[in-house]
Design a protein around this motif. Structure first.
Motif, PDB file in Angstrom:
ATOM      1  N   ALA A  50       0.948   0.218  13.774  1.00 28.01           N
ATOM      2  CA  ALA A  50      -0.452   0.469  14.127  1.00 28.01           C
ATOM      3  C   ALA A  50      -1.363  -0.410  13.285  1.00 28.01           C
ATOM      4  CB  ALA A  50      -0.791   1.930  13.910  1.00 28.01           C
ATOM      5  N   LEU A  51      -2.431  -0.901  13.920  1.00 23.43           N
ATOM      6  CA  LEU A  51      -3.391  -1.763  13.251  1.00 23.43           C
ATOM      7  C   LEU A  51      -4.774  -1.127  13.258  1.00 23.43           C
ATOM      8  CD1 LEU A  51      -2.361  -5.187  14.847  1.00 23.43           C
ATOM      9  CD2 LEU A  51      -1.780  -4.362  12.558  1.00 23.43           C
ATOM     10  N   THR A  52      -5.583  -1.551  12.300  1.00 30.33           N
ATOM     11  CA  THR A  52      -6.978  -1.140  12.220  1.00 30.33           C
ATOM     12  C   THR A  52      -7.841  -2.386  12.106  1.00 30.33           C
ATOM     13  OG1 THR A  52      -6.557   1.034  11.227  1.00 30.33           O
ATOM     14  CG2 THR A  52      -8.695   0.027  10.778  1.00 30.33           C
ATOM     15  N   SER A  53      -8.956  -2.395  12.839  1.00 32.29           N
ATOM     16  CA  SER A  53      -9.920  -3.490  12.731  1.00 32.29           C
ATOM     17  C   SER A  53     -10.951  -3.139  11.673  1.00 32.29           C
ATOM     18  CB  SER A  53     -10.625  -3.718  14.067  1.00 32.29           C
ATOM     19  OG  SER A  53      -9.722  -4.175  15.035  1.00 32.29           O
ATOM     20  N   LEU A  54     -11.129  -4.039  10.733  1.00 33.75           N
ATOM     21  CA  LEU A  54     -12.127  -3.896   9.668  1.00 33.75           C
ATOM     22  C   LEU A  54     -13.255  -4.882   9.953  1.00 33.75           C
ATOM     23  CD1 LEU A  54     -11.490  -3.871   5.842  1.00 33.75           C
ATOM     24  CD2 LEU A  54     -12.889  -5.690   6.848  1.00 33.75           C
ATOM     25  N   PHE A  55     -14.505  -4.455   9.799  1.00 36.43           N
ATOM     26  CA  PHE A  55     -15.607  -5.385  10.011  1.00 36.43           C
ATOM     27  C   PHE A  55     -16.751  -5.114   9.042  1.00 36.43           C
ATOM     28  CE2 PHE A  55     -15.668  -1.961  13.114  1.00 36.43           C
ATOM     29  CZ  PHE A  55     -16.950  -1.437  13.044  1.00 36.43           C
ATOM     30  N   TRP A  56     -17.440  -6.189   8.685  1.00 33.40           N
ATOM     31  CA  TRP A  56     -18.538  -6.158   7.720  1.00 33.40           C
ATOM     32  C   TRP A  56     -19.669  -7.018   8.268  1.00 33.40           C
ATOM     33  CZ3 TRP A  56     -20.322  -3.873   3.407  1.00 33.40           C
ATOM     34  CH2 TRP A  56     -21.260  -4.540   2.621  1.00 33.40           C
TER      35      TRP A  56
ATOM     36  N   THR B 244      -2.595  -0.081   9.576  1.00 31.63           N
ATOM     37  CA  THR B 244      -3.329   1.168   9.394  1.00 31.63           C
ATOM     38  C   THR B 244      -2.779   1.959   8.220  1.00 31.63           C
ATOM     39  OG1 THR B 244      -3.813   1.284  11.746  1.00 31.63           O
ATOM     40  CG2 THR B 244      -3.985   3.338  10.505  1.00 31.63           C
ATOM     41  N   GLU B 245      -3.680   2.406   7.366  1.00 31.47           N
ATOM     42  CA  GLU B 245      -3.303   3.281   6.268  1.00 31.47           C
ATOM     43  C   GLU B 245      -2.941   4.662   6.823  1.00 31.47           C
ATOM     44  OE1 GLU B 245      -3.499   2.654   2.566  1.00 31.47           O
ATOM     45  OE2 GLU B 245      -3.056   0.781   3.619  1.00 31.47           O
ATOM     46  N   ALA B 246      -2.023   5.340   6.150  1.00 32.61           N
ATOM     47  CA  ALA B 246      -1.573   6.647   6.626  1.00 32.61           C
ATOM     48  C   ALA B 246      -2.729   7.626   6.752  1.00 32.61           C
ATOM     49  CB  ALA B 246      -0.514   7.212   5.677  1.00 32.61           C
ATOM     50  N   SER B 247      -3.737   7.473   5.877  1.00 35.06           N
ATOM     51  CA  SER B 247      -4.882   8.384   5.906  1.00 35.06           C
ATOM     52  C   SER B 247      -5.953   7.934   6.893  1.00 35.06           C
ATOM     53  CB  SER B 247      -5.507   8.470   4.506  1.00 35.06           C
ATOM     54  OG  SER B 247      -5.943   7.181   4.083  1.00 35.06           O
ATOM     55  N   GLY B 248      -5.712   6.795   7.578  1.00 34.20           N
ATOM     56  CA  GLY B 248      -6.750   6.226   8.430  1.00 34.20           C
ATOM     57  C   GLY B 248      -6.602   6.530   9.898  1.00 34.20           C
TER      58      GLY B 248
ATOM     59  N   LYS C 250     -15.737  -6.485  -2.501  1.00 28.19           N
ATOM     60  CA  LYS C 250     -14.993  -5.225  -2.483  1.00 28.19           C
ATOM     61  C   LYS C 250     -15.746  -4.132  -3.226  1.00 28.19           C
ATOM     62  CE  LYS C 250     -10.339  -7.180  -2.000  1.00 28.19           C
ATOM     63  NZ  LYS C 250      -8.989  -7.287  -2.618  1.00 28.19           N
ATOM     64  N   ARG C 251     -16.377  -4.496  -4.343  1.00 26.22           N
ATOM     65  CA  ARG C 251     -17.162  -3.494  -5.075  1.00 26.22           C
ATOM     66  C   ARG C 251     -18.319  -2.995  -4.219  1.00 26.22           C
ATOM     67  NH1 ARG C 251     -16.107  -7.098  -9.386  1.00 26.22           N
ATOM     68  NH2 ARG C 251     -18.144  -8.101  -9.107  1.00 26.22           N
ATOM     69  N   ARG C 252     -18.929  -3.912  -3.472  1.00 28.02           N
ATOM     70  CA  ARG C 252     -20.043  -3.528  -2.614  1.00 28.02           C
ATOM     71  C   ARG C 252     -19.568  -2.589  -1.496  1.00 28.02           C
ATOM     72  NH1 ARG C 252     -25.244  -3.232  -3.743  1.00 28.02           N
ATOM     73  NH2 ARG C 252     -26.549  -3.355  -1.882  1.00 28.02           N
ATOM     74  N   VAL C 253     -18.428  -2.899  -0.896  1.00 25.49           N
ATOM     75  CA  VAL C 253     -17.895  -2.057   0.173  1.00 25.49           C
ATOM     76  C   VAL C 253     -17.531  -0.678  -0.365  1.00 25.49           C
ATOM     77  CG1 VAL C 253     -16.025  -1.767   1.825  1.00 25.49           C
ATOM     78  CG2 VAL C 253     -17.088  -4.015   1.540  1.00 25.49           C
ATOM     79  N   CYS C 254     -16.885  -0.627  -1.523  1.00 29.94           N
ATOM     80  CA  CYS C 254     -16.484   0.669  -2.097  1.00 29.94           C
ATOM     81  C   CYS C 254     -17.692   1.530  -2.452  1.00 29.94           C
ATOM     82  CB  CYS C 254     -15.615   0.441  -3.333  1.00 29.94           C
ATOM     83  SG  CYS C 254     -13.921  -0.053  -2.944  1.00 29.94           S
ATOM     84  N   SER C 255     -18.783   0.880  -2.872  1.00 29.32           N
ATOM     85  CA  SER C 255     -19.984   1.655  -3.172  1.00 29.32           C
ATOM     86  C   SER C 255     -20.606   2.230  -1.913  1.00 29.32           C
ATOM     87  CB  SER C 255     -21.012   0.768  -3.894  1.00 29.32           C
ATOM     88  OG  SER C 255     -21.598  -0.175  -3.008  1.00 29.32           O
ATOM     89  N   LEU C 256     -20.250   1.641  -0.772  1.00 32.57           N
ATOM     90  CA  LEU C 256     -20.776   2.117   0.505  1.00 32.57           C
ATOM     91  C   LEU C 256     -19.847   3.121   1.167  1.00 32.57           C
ATOM     92  CD1 LEU C 256     -22.881   1.892   2.789  1.00 32.57           C
ATOM     93  CD2 LEU C 256     -21.638  -0.111   3.623  1.00 32.57           C
TER      94      LEU C 256
ATOM     95  N   ALA D  89     -12.237   3.073   2.241  1.00 31.36           N
ATOM     96  CA  ALA D  89     -12.074   1.621   2.346  1.00 31.36           C
ATOM     97  C   ALA D  89     -11.023   1.084   1.394  1.00 31.36           C
ATOM     98  CB  ALA D  89     -13.409   0.930   2.073  1.00 31.36           C
ATOM     99  N   HIS D  90     -10.669   1.852   0.373  1.00 36.85           N
ATOM    100  CA  HIS D  90      -9.871   1.327  -0.740  1.00 36.85           C
ATOM    101  C   HIS D  90      -8.532   0.749  -0.284  1.00 36.85           C
ATOM    102  CE1 HIS D  90      -8.610   0.837  -4.861  1.00 36.85           C
ATOM    103  NE2 HIS D  90      -7.495   1.495  -4.607  1.00 36.85           N
ATOM    104  N   GLY D  91      -7.781   1.488   0.515  1.00 35.75           N
ATOM    105  CA  GLY D  91      -6.458   1.033   0.922  1.00 35.75           C
ATOM    106  C   GLY D  91      -6.508  -0.244   1.745  1.00 35.75           C
ATOM    107  N   TYR D  92      -7.546  -0.393   2.555  1.00 34.77           N
ATOM    108  CA  TYR D  92      -7.677  -1.607   3.368  1.00 34.77           C
ATOM    109  C   TYR D  92      -8.087  -2.798   2.510  1.00 34.77           C
ATOM    110  CZ  TYR D  92      -7.240   1.531   7.306  1.00 34.77           C
ATOM    111  OH  TYR D  92      -6.757   2.458   8.200  1.00 34.77           O
ATOM    112  N   LEU D  93      -8.989  -2.570   1.573  1.00 27.55           N
ATOM    113  CA  LEU D  93      -9.430  -3.665   0.718  1.00 27.55           C
ATOM    114  C   LEU D  93      -8.290  -4.195  -0.144  1.00 27.55           C
ATOM    115  CD1 LEU D  93     -12.929  -2.312  -0.398  1.00 27.55           C
ATOM    116  CD2 LEU D  93     -12.402  -3.947   1.423  1.00 27.55           C
TER     117      LEU D  93
END
Length: 427
Positions: free
Chosen positions: A226-232, A191-195, A251-257, A262-266
């Motif tokens: 701590a963990l975070t689940s990412l899904f697409w 998990t990112e600190a901001s997440g 990654k570009r597609r996810v960031c545009s959304l 999303a940046h830290g996880y990607l």
């Protein structure tokens, strides 16, 4: 209970929870699993109050909440930042929550409890077929040469071997199993600190694209991380094209959304192998039992993950079956009418499962399809629901697993009122 054991095929959530309940009631339980070495693996899942109430009955709530992450709401926006989904657990009961948890944490807790309860565990055993006879069910397996070998007899057989069960088709019950054309790529990441928002966060582009992040807590192996689940979300037919286009294009597609969230996880993903493809199916049965054989969990009623009810339904199935059997363990085995006992279980589960099957089939194309029209209708309907009390109550009572129908909540809601989540468990 003397005599033949109850056999359960499948050591997943439904199978393990059922084995614990029945062993504690006094039944001899034999649990058969085809995987030789059970390991704490899998994706993150969201346990609703319906599932947490069952964990409390099993005495496993404290262990699971100690490692899980509380989720206060589901919050989803469009790629332009417009709110689409905002469902808050507090609208159901103040202080209630969902629990993001690693599947391995849940499975470890259930496995240890089954061992303590005296369940006879047999791994590396693949049941190929069963035969029903007067007074028992006979189990059979195939050896490496294809020859059939007996696996013993049981008083009753419970199938908890998942969506792709090969044994379910041997039941003399009308049934349907239809794969979904859409699936999801998922990964478990630090998990990112901001997440650490306490929200299951989603972003949508129409009905076609969905990216999500869910707090998932920690594991027994690393309790401090701590963990975070990412899904697409994506159509299964496009998985190969996704691989060919490469991670950077995705990654570009996810960031545009999803933007900066999303940046830290990607950045933590540098190999397509870090993303696992999950596929789903819709399973329906005219009834869930055939004489001395009963199907439960995903084996009986698998559905789309849009409502996040898979593990919860498995846990509720286990508790409902324990209730249906009641004091049967004290009766002489030859007097038990398994057909009637399993029919009683089916009666108890029918309304609840019918509603969630219908709701799942209705909602799935609103979040996983190529329809622009459905996206517009979804956004309008959810906006109207958010802005009136009835709509909010209907949405959150569906989320927590409390509904038995479109216009009423029923027995499941009354049972859940006995359980109230307390955030102090994490303080």
């Amino acid at each position: 209970m003397k005599g033949l054991p109850i056999a359960i095929v499948g050591a997943g959530t439904a199978g393990l929870a059922t084995a614990i309940f029945l062993a504690r009631q006094g039944f001899a339980v034999r649990l058969l699993e085809r995987v030789e070495h059970l390991q704490p693996v899998g994706a993150g899942i969201l346990l609703q109050p319906s599932g947490l109430a069952v964990l409390q009955r099993l005495g496993l709530l404290a262990e699971c909440t100690a490692l899980g992450a509380p989720v206060s709401r589901l919050y989803g926006t469009s790629c332009k930042g417009r709110v689409i989904l905002d469902t808050r657990y507090d609208d159901w009961q103040p202080g209630s929550f969902g629990l993001g948890i690693h599947r391995g944490v849940l499975m470890t807790a259930l496995l240890k409890a089954a061992q303590r309860a005296g369940v006879q565990m047999e791994t590396g055993v693949s049941v190929s077929r069963f035969e029903q006879a007067a007074g028992h069910v006979r189990l059979v397996r195939q050896d490496e040469q294809g020859a059939e070998q007996p696996l013993g007899d049981c008083a009753a057989l419970i199938l908890a071997d998942g969506t792709r069960s090969s044994l379910r088709a041997q039941m003399q019950v009308r049934q349907w199993a239809r794969p979904y054309p859409w699936g999801a790529l998922w990964s478990m990441l630090p998990t990112e600190a901001s997440g650490e928002s306490g929200e299951l966060r989603q972003w949508y582009r129409g009905c076609r694209e969905m990216f999500g992040l869910m707090p998932t807590g920690a594991t027994h192996q690393a309790p401090g991380r701590a963990l975070t689940s990412l899904f697409w979300s994506l159509p299964l037919s496009e998985h190969q094209a996704w691989l060919q286009h490469g991670l950077e294009a995705w990654k570009r597609r996810v960031c545009s959304l999803a933007g900066e969230a999303a940046h830290g996880y990607l950045q933590q993903i540098d190999d397509p192998a870090q993303l696992t493809l999950a596929a789903y199916a819709d399973v329906r049965m005219q009834r869930w039992h055939d004489a001395r054989v009963l199907a439960i969990g995903d084996c009986a009623h698998a559905m789309s993950p849009q409502l996040g009810q898979g593990a919860n339904m498995a846990l509720v199935d286990a508790a409902a079956l324990a209730d249906a059997l009641g004091d049967a363990a004290d009766a002489a085995q030859e007097t038990l009418d398994w057909n009637a006992l399993f029919a009683g279980y089916g009666d108890a589960r029918r309304d609840h499962l019918r509603y969630y099957r219908q709701a799942s089939r209705l909602l799935t194309p609103l979040f996983q399809s190529n329809s622009g029209t459905l996206a517009v209708l979804r956004d309008i309907a959810l906006m109207l629901a958010r802005h009136n009390r009835f709509g909010r109550q209907h949405a959150v009572s569906t989320l927590v697993g409390a509904r038995n129908g479109w216009l009423w909540q029923g027995a499941q809601q009354r049972a859940l009122h006995a359980w109230k989540g307390e955030r102090e468990a994490w303080e």
